[in-house]
Design a protein around this motif. Structure first.
Motif, PDB file in Angstrom:
ATOM      1  N   LEU A 147      71.243   7.203  36.225  1.00  0.00           N
ATOM      2  CA  LEU A 147      72.188   6.903  34.835  1.00  0.00           C
ATOM      3  C   LEU A 147      71.829   7.528  33.485  1.00  0.00           C
ATOM      4  O   LEU A 147      72.242   8.375  32.899  1.00  0.00           O
ATOM      5  N   ASN A 148      70.282   8.034  33.687  1.00  0.00           N
ATOM      6  CA  ASN A 148      69.690   8.603  32.642  1.00  0.00           C
ATOM      7  C   ASN A 148      69.938  10.245  32.995  1.00  0.00           C
ATOM      8  O   ASN A 148      70.373  10.923  31.750  1.00  0.00           O
ATOM      9  N   ASP A 149      70.137  10.702  34.195  1.00  0.00           N
ATOM     10  CA  ASP A 149      70.183  11.955  34.158  1.00  0.00           C
ATOM     11  C   ASP A 149      71.884  12.116  33.810  1.00  0.00           C
ATOM     12  O   ASP A 149      71.993  13.308  33.251  1.00  0.00           O
ATOM     13  N   ASN A 150      72.692  11.368  34.174  1.00  0.00           N
ATOM     14  CA  ASN A 150      74.281  11.580  34.155  1.00  0.00           C
ATOM     15  C   ASN A 150      74.251  11.453  32.230  1.00  0.00           C
ATOM     16  O   ASN A 150      74.996  12.269  31.844  1.00  0.00           O
ATOM     17  N   GLN A 151      73.546  10.549  31.654  1.00  0.00           N
ATOM     18  CA  GLN A 151      73.910  10.393  30.117  1.00  0.00           C
ATOM     19  C   GLN A 151      73.100  11.308  29.296  1.00  0.00           C
ATOM     20  O   GLN A 151      73.769  11.875  28.389  1.00  0.00           O
ATOM     21  N   TYR A 152      72.029  11.915  29.827  1.00  0.00           N
ATOM     22  CA  TYR A 152      71.237  12.978  28.850  1.00  0.00           C
ATOM     23  C   TYR A 152      71.303  14.412  29.473  1.00  0.00           C
ATOM     24  O   TYR A 152      70.947  15.252  28.810  1.00  0.00           O
ATOM     25  N   TYR A 153      71.472  14.527  30.932  1.00  0.00           N
ATOM     26  CA  TYR A 153      71.278  15.885  31.299  1.00  0.00           C
ATOM     27  C   TYR A 153      72.596  16.170  32.167  1.00  0.00           C
ATOM     28  O   TYR A 153      72.389  16.476  33.273  1.00  0.00           O
ATOM     29  N   LEU A 154      73.647  15.979  31.578  1.00  0.00           N
ATOM     30  CA  LEU A 154      74.851  16.236  32.408  1.00  0.00           C
ATOM     31  C   LEU A 154      74.934  17.519  33.334  1.00  0.00           C
ATOM     32  O   LEU A 154      75.433  17.715  34.558  1.00  0.00           O
ATOM     33  N   PRO A 155      74.405  18.678  32.599  1.00  0.00           N
ATOM     34  CA  PRO A 155      74.680  19.815  33.500  1.00  0.00           C
ATOM     35  C   PRO A 155      73.861  19.917  34.650  1.00  0.00           C
ATOM     36  O   PRO A 155      74.098  20.897  35.537  1.00  0.00           O
ATOM     37  N   PHE A 156      72.732  19.027  35.035  1.00  0.00           N
ATOM     38  CA  PHE A 156      72.166  19.047  36.104  1.00  0.00           C
ATOM     39  C   PHE A 156      73.073  18.418  37.288  1.00  0.00           C
ATOM     40  O   PHE A 156      73.787  17.410  37.044  1.00  0.00           O
ATOM     41  N   THR A 157      73.084  19.096  38.442  1.00  0.00           N
ATOM     42  CA  THR A 157      74.050  18.858  39.460  1.00  0.00           C
ATOM     43  C   THR A 157      73.752  17.305  40.105  1.00  0.00           C
ATOM     44  O   THR A 157      72.561  17.091  39.881  1.00  0.00           O
ATOM     45  N   GLU A 158      74.513  16.906  40.866  1.00  0.00           N
ATOM     46  CA  GLU A 158      74.416  15.711  41.645  1.00  0.00           C
ATOM     47  C   GLU A 158      73.371  15.837  42.632  1.00  0.00           C
ATOM     48  O   GLU A 158      72.421  15.095  42.993  1.00  0.00           O
ATOM     49  N   GLN A 159      73.412  17.158  43.257  1.00  0.00           N
ATOM     50  CA  GLN A 159      72.347  17.412  44.193  1.00  0.00           C
ATOM     51  C   GLN A 159      71.124  17.783  43.585  1.00  0.00           C
ATOM     52  O   GLN A 159      69.797  17.496  44.278  1.00  0.00           O
ATOM     53  N   GLU A 160      70.994  18.084  42.434  1.00  0.00           N
ATOM     54  CA  GLU A 160      69.667  18.409  41.688  1.00  0.00           C
ATOM     55  C   GLU A 160      69.035  17.225  41.505  1.00  0.00           C
ATOM     56  O   GLU A 160      67.841  16.935  41.584  1.00  0.00           O
ATOM     57  N   SER A 161      69.976  16.279  41.150  1.00  0.00           N
ATOM     58  CA  SER A 161      69.289  14.879  40.899  1.00  0.00           C
ATOM     59  C   SER A 161      68.709  14.172  41.977  1.00  0.00           C
ATOM     60  O   SER A 161      67.502  13.657  42.198  1.00  0.00           O
TER      61      SER A 161
END
Length: 260
Positions: free
Chosen positions: A153-167
């Motif tokens: 959720l933090n990845d999605n909210q703060y760093y959207l440019p990072f892809t799902e796979q990178e997360s």
């Protein structure tokens, strides 16, 4: 005249003697029988009562993941450390699902002492310096069980440019590092909470689900316990769980943890 009187007397004395002799013999027989009876040892009847043995683990716990872990780990004390974002605390109060989980666990188990600690990192993402910022705190807590939120959720909210796979790749890197630092620690991974009207976040969650089996530790997906639509809106606020959402998360995890 004397003959007439003497003869009946002789008969009377004979009969009396016979009676007295019979009574004496009966008394002797009775005494012998009493002595024989008192000399025979009396055996106490055997009882079939089985001694109840208290189980090492409460039944409510033994069928859950925690019971299986304790059966394999002879440690008298378990230390559970929760690591997550601000989703771990209600948007309405200081209620948090890790504490709710441990409160129920403490009621359910008596054979083993369990301590816990909650470490939250509100602005962190698994795509940033999570290892550098949290690893030392986690190691210092000396957990026997480490429960980690995915931080998606933090990845999605703060760093959207990072892809799902990178997360997922960064989460795997973080968990692998913790596995190396704490080789005797059991790791459990939980996804961040759902929220209504999600788009890219759902894709991020689906990627995590698909690759969860390759991550270090055990993956516990609690999303099936959450409502959808308007129901989900009522248990979240600003994308995070409120009091009711914390309850839902804790109850879902308890189903896995102690099979409550």
């Amino acid at each position: 005249m004397l003959k007439k009187i003497g003869f009946p007397l002789v008969i009377l004395f004979s009969i009396t003697g016979i009676i007295l002799s019979y009574m004496y013999n009966q008394q002797q027989i009775a005494e012998i029988a009493d002595e024989a009876t008192s000399s025979i040892p009396v055996e106490e009847p055997e009882t079939n009562e089985e001694t109840e043995v208290e189980p090492d683990i409460d039944e409510t716990v033994s069928s859950g993941w925690l019971g299986s872990h304790i059966e394999k780990d002879s440690s008298l004390t378990q230390k559970v450390v929760f690591v997550g974002s601000s989703s771990f605390t209600s948007t309405e109060s200081d209620r948090d699902w890790p504490s709710l989980v441990m409160k129920e666990t403490a009621h359910a188990i008596t054979a083993t002492k369990i301590d816990y600690e909650v470490l939250t990192y509100s602005g962190e993402t698994v795509s940033s310096s999570l290892i550098a910022d949290t690893a030392s705190d986690i190691t210092a807590a000396e957990p026997t069980i480490l429960i980690v939120e995915s931080f998606s959720l933090n990845d999605n909210q703060y760093y959207l440019p990072f892809t799902e796979q990178e997360s997922v790749d960064n989460l795997s890197l973080f968990l692998t590092h913790m596995e190396s630092e704490l080789p005797d620690t059991e790791i459990i991974v939980v996804p961040s909470n759902p929220f209504p009207n999600a788009l890219h976040y759902l894709e991020r969650k689906n990627t995590l689900d698909e690759q969860a089996s390759s991550l270090p530790g055990t993956y516990v997906d609690h999303w099936v316990a959450w409502p959808t639509g308007e129901g989900l809106e009522s248990v979240t606020q600003n994308l995070r769980p409120n009091d009711e959402g914390q309850e839902i998360w804790s109850e879902a995890f308890l189903e896995f943890f102690i099979d409550s």
